[in-house]
Write a protein that holds these residues in place. Structure first.
Motif, PDB file in Angstrom:
ATOM      1  N   UNK A 185       0.826  -1.199   0.000  1.00 16.74           N
ATOM      2  CA  UNK A 185       0.000   0.000   0.000  1.00 16.74           C
ATOM      3  C   UNK A 185       0.867   1.259   0.000  1.00 16.74           C
ATOM      4  N   UNK A 186       0.296   2.358  -0.476  1.00 16.95           N
ATOM      5  CA  UNK A 186       0.869   3.690  -0.314  1.00 16.95           C
ATOM      6  C   UNK A 186       0.061   4.374   0.780  1.00 16.95           C
ATOM      7  N   UNK A 187       0.716   4.709   1.899  1.00 16.86           N
ATOM      8  CA  UNK A 187       0.012   5.147   3.100  1.00 16.86           C
ATOM      9  C   UNK A 187       0.500   6.539   3.506  1.00 16.86           C
ATOM     10  N   UNK A 188      -0.420   7.483   3.568  1.00 14.22           N
ATOM     11  CA  UNK A 188      -0.100   8.844   3.993  1.00 14.22           C
ATOM     12  C   UNK A 188      -0.435   9.019   5.469  1.00 14.22           C
ATOM     13  N   UNK A 189       0.399   9.790   6.135  1.00 14.52           N
ATOM     14  CA  UNK A 189       0.140  10.126   7.534  1.00 14.52           C
ATOM     15  C   UNK A 189       0.755  11.483   7.814  1.00 14.52           C
ATOM     16  N   UNK A 190      -0.008  12.370   8.463  1.00 14.23           N
ATOM     17  CA  UNK A 190       0.482  13.718   8.657  1.00 14.23           C
ATOM     18  C   UNK A 190      -0.347  14.392   9.741  1.00 14.23           C
ATOM     19  N   UNK A 191       0.189  15.457  10.378  1.00 11.56           N
ATOM     20  CA  UNK A 191      -0.573  16.217  11.359  1.00 11.56           C
ATOM     21  C   UNK A 191      -1.814  16.822  10.715  1.00 11.56           C
ATOM     22  N   UNK A 192      -2.920  16.887  11.480  1.00 11.28           N
ATOM     23  CA  UNK A 192      -3.006  16.569  12.905  1.00 11.28           C
ATOM     24  C   UNK A 192      -3.330  15.121  13.226  1.00 11.28           C
ATOM     25  N   UNK A 193      -3.126  14.184  12.297  1.00  7.15           N
ATOM     26  CA  UNK A 193      -3.373  12.774  12.586  1.00  7.15           C
ATOM     27  C   UNK A 193      -2.470  12.306  13.725  1.00  7.15           C
ATOM     28  N   UNK A 194      -2.924  11.315  14.460  1.00  9.69           N
ATOM     29  CA  UNK A 194      -2.139  10.799  15.569  1.00  9.69           C
ATOM     30  C   UNK A 194      -1.074   9.810  15.108  1.00  9.69           C
ATOM     31  N   UNK A 195      -1.271   9.172  13.992  1.00  7.30           N
ATOM     32  CA  UNK A 195      -0.332   8.191  13.462  1.00  7.30           C
ATOM     33  C   UNK A 195      -0.889   7.705  12.124  1.00  7.30           C
ATOM     34  N   UNK A 196      -0.132   6.804  11.478  1.00 10.44           N
ATOM     35  CA  UNK A 196      -0.672   6.174  10.277  1.00 10.44           C
ATOM     36  C   UNK A 196      -1.561   4.991  10.628  1.00 10.44           C
ATOM     37  N   UNK A 197      -1.099   4.149  11.568  1.00 13.22           N
ATOM     38  CA  UNK A 197      -1.842   2.957  11.963  1.00 13.22           C
ATOM     39  C   UNK A 197      -1.993   2.916  13.475  1.00 13.22           C
ATOM     40  N   UNK A 198      -3.163   2.533  13.932  1.00 12.53           N
ATOM     41  CA  UNK A 198      -3.359   2.399  15.369  1.00 12.53           C
ATOM     42  C   UNK A 198      -4.200   1.172  15.692  1.00 12.53           C
ATOM     43  N   UNK A 199      -3.924   0.602  16.864  1.00 14.21           N
ATOM     44  CA  UNK A 199      -4.656  -0.537  17.410  1.00 14.21           C
ATOM     45  C   UNK A 199      -4.589  -1.762  16.510  1.00 14.21           C
ATOM     46  N   UNK A 200      -3.401  -2.293  16.436  1.00 18.06           N
ATOM     47  CA  UNK A 200      -3.171  -3.559  15.737  1.00 18.06           C
ATOM     48  C   UNK A 200      -2.399  -4.492  16.655  1.00 18.06           C
ATOM     49  N   UNK A 201      -2.702  -5.777  16.558  1.00 16.18           N
ATOM     50  CA  UNK A 201      -1.963  -6.783  17.310  1.00 16.18           C
ATOM     51  C   UNK A 201      -1.678  -7.967  16.408  1.00 16.18           C
ATOM     52  N   UNK A 202      -0.440  -8.452  16.479  1.00 17.51           N
ATOM     53  CA  UNK A 202      -0.038  -9.643  15.720  1.00 17.51           C
ATOM     54  C   UNK A 202      -0.353  -9.502  14.235  1.00 17.51           C
ATOM     55  N   UNK A 203      -0.089  -8.335  13.695  1.00 13.28           N
ATOM     56  CA  UNK A 203      -0.350  -8.071  12.276  1.00 13.28           C
ATOM     57  C   UNK A 203       0.923  -8.276  11.459  1.00 13.28           C
ATOM     58  N   UNK A 204       0.744  -8.476  10.177  1.00 16.53           N
ATOM     59  CA  UNK A 204       1.842  -8.451   9.212  1.00 16.53           C
ATOM     60  C   UNK A 204       1.724  -7.147   8.440  1.00 16.53           C
ATOM     61  N   UNK A 205       2.764  -6.335   8.498  1.00 22.11           N
ATOM     62  CA  UNK A 205       2.785  -5.036   7.824  1.00 22.11           C
ATOM     63  C   UNK A 205       3.995  -5.052   6.908  1.00 22.11           C
ATOM     64  N   UNK A 206       3.789  -5.270   5.612  1.00 21.58           N
ATOM     65  CA  UNK A 206       4.922  -5.511   4.729  1.00 21.58           C
ATOM     66  C   UNK A 206       4.771  -4.812   3.379  1.00 21.58           C
ATOM     67  N   UNK A 207       5.915  -4.378   2.877  1.00 20.39           N
ATOM     68  CA  UNK A 207       6.014  -3.810   1.528  1.00 20.39           C
ATOM     69  C   UNK A 207       5.073  -2.627   1.300  1.00 20.39           C
ATOM     70  N   UNK A 208       4.991  -1.769   2.299  1.00 24.07           N
ATOM     71  CA  UNK A 208       4.266  -0.515   2.157  1.00 24.07           C
ATOM     72  C   UNK A 208       5.255   0.644   2.108  1.00 24.07           C
ATOM     73  N   UNK A 209       4.787   1.796   1.639  1.00 24.43           N
ATOM     74  CA  UNK A 209       5.542   3.024   1.828  1.00 24.43           C
ATOM     75  C   UNK A 209       4.671   3.954   2.669  1.00 24.43           C
ATOM     76  N   UNK A 210       5.255   4.432   3.786  1.00 26.66           N
ATOM     77  CA  UNK A 210       4.601   5.380   4.671  1.00 26.66           C
ATOM     78  C   UNK A 210       5.168   6.761   4.355  1.00 26.66           C
ATOM     79  N   UNK A 211       4.306   7.717   4.059  1.00 23.86           N
ATOM     80  CA  UNK A 211       4.744   9.029   3.589  1.00 23.86           C
ATOM     81  C   UNK A 211       4.285  10.115   4.552  1.00 23.86           C
ATOM     82  N   UNK A 212       5.224  10.970   4.962  1.00 25.86           N
ATOM     83  CA  UNK A 212       4.898  12.120   5.782  1.00 25.86           C
ATOM     84  C   UNK A 212       4.676  13.361   4.944  1.00 25.86           C
TER      85      UNK A 212
END
Length: 359
Positions: A185-212
């Motif tokens: 995935x192409x994932x954007x995250x920026x203020x005033x957001x708190x984060x890109x991802x929240x509340x995950x457990x035992x997840x696989x997070x692979x081959x993404x680009x996180x962009x500020x």
């Protein structure tokens, strides 16, 4: 007449080419079409509320094809029906500019799939499971119930988090979730957001680009993420760490660049293995920002430090790994041209060539 029979075969072939991936045994395919002047018919519903009209008669396992349109579709409520809703892609390779745009999806169901759609928000308000979101452009994936656990959920080949709403994460899944995978995935995250991802457990997070939003960004990629396998990602203008309860995660074969802190975490049970810190990934053309533009080129240049350094020697970022990113975001074959003679003699066969593109 042979001419009429031949034309019927042509029409059938075109229908299969356009929608063959939608029709399987024991499933009914419904069509929602909000284009002005569209005609209804058997299993065909029109108007901006046409998806909900289709949902009213659909059952779990059915498919709703959302015709690209100049009119935005109203928010469908799944109402416990595990259906597939599929559109024409977020950047289809065809001259017509219309997209399958939904105001949102209220996804209160198990066993649902969303594909090839442009969606404002996907709200999954409860402990639902067997969820697939692919090849969609989604501002937020959230949980209106306050964070119920999800199970068996896959989000892949999407553009996520653009211009996300004030104070919310781009992706909010639910504490205690299991068997969740975010990939390519192409994932954007920026203020005033708190984060890109929240509340995950035992997840696989692979081959993404996180962009500020900009170089030197102070935003953390994660919040309340635990025991997850985080690999082959590129963190670009966003810190590769987490806030809140952030424990037991394994970071391996990721790259970070241009944030206020490019160091991968090694405290609170988090592990860092074979990560690259502070090196430019050398995208062909992918600026920092808050919104993706299809004129950008997020592929990696020759010589990129992320090119062959992913886990197992694969490429980091969205074009490597299990489901390489598709810049067209289409699930259905797209007919690009139908080439036929202007006329034929009655009783003669007519040769028609159909050129299509799909994956």
């Amino acid at each position: 007449m042979l001419y009429k029979k031949t034309m019927k075969r042509i029409i059938l072939f075109v229908m299969i080419t356009l929608g063959g991936t939608l029709t399987v045994s024991a499933q009914t395919t419904y069509i929602a079409n909000s284009n002005p002047g569209a005609s209804g018919g058997t299993n065909v519903f029109t108007g901006s509320n046409s998806i909900n009209l289709a949902l009213a008669v659909a059952v779990t396992g059915d498919i709703i094809y959302v015709v690209p349109s100049s009119v935005i579709y109203s928010t469908p409520t799944l109402g416990g029906k595990g259906v597939t809703i599929v559109g024409g892609g977020f950047n289809p390779d065809k001259p017509v500019g219309a997209l399958s745009i939904l105001g949102g999806v209220y996804a209160n169901a198990n066993n649902f799939k969303l594909s090839g759609l442009v969606i404002n928000d996907v709200n999954i308000p409860g402990p639902f499971s067997n969820i697939m979101i692919e090849k969609c452009r989604v501002r937020n994936i959230g949980d209106g119930s306050g964070g119920s656990a999800k199970g068996n959920m896959i989000v892949q080949n999407c553009i996520l988090g653009e211009a996300s709403s004030s104070g919310s994460a781009s992706i909010y899944i639910g504490s205690g979730s299991s068997n969740v995978r975010f990939s390519n995935n192409i994932i954007y995250a920026f203020g005033p957001s708190t984060s890109a991802m929240t509340r995950l457990n035992a997840a696989i997070i692979e081959n993404n680009v996180f962009i500020g939003a900009a170089s030197g960004g102070t935003l953390s990629a994660f919040s309340e993420v635990t025991n997850s396998d985080i690999k082959n990602n590129i963190f670009y203008g966003i810190r590769p760490n987490g806030i809140g309860t952030f424990t037991g995660n394994t970071f391996q074969h990721n790259l970070s660049f241009a944030s206020s802190d490019n160091v991968f975490p090694t405290i609170n049970g988090n592990t860092s293995l074979n990560n690259i810190e502070g090196e430019d990934p050398l995208f062909a053309d992918l600026p920092f920002g808050t919104v993706y533009n299809f004129s950008y080129d997020p592929t990696l240049q020759t010589g990129s430090p992320a090119k062959t350094t992913g886990f197992g020697g694969i490429e980091m970022g969205p074009f490597g790994g299990p489901t390489p990113f598709d810049i067209y975001g289409t699930s259905l074959p797209l007919v690009q041209a139908i080439i036929s003679p202007a006329s034929v003699n009655e009783g003669s066969d007519m040769t028609v060539r159909i050129r299509a593109k799909g994956n």
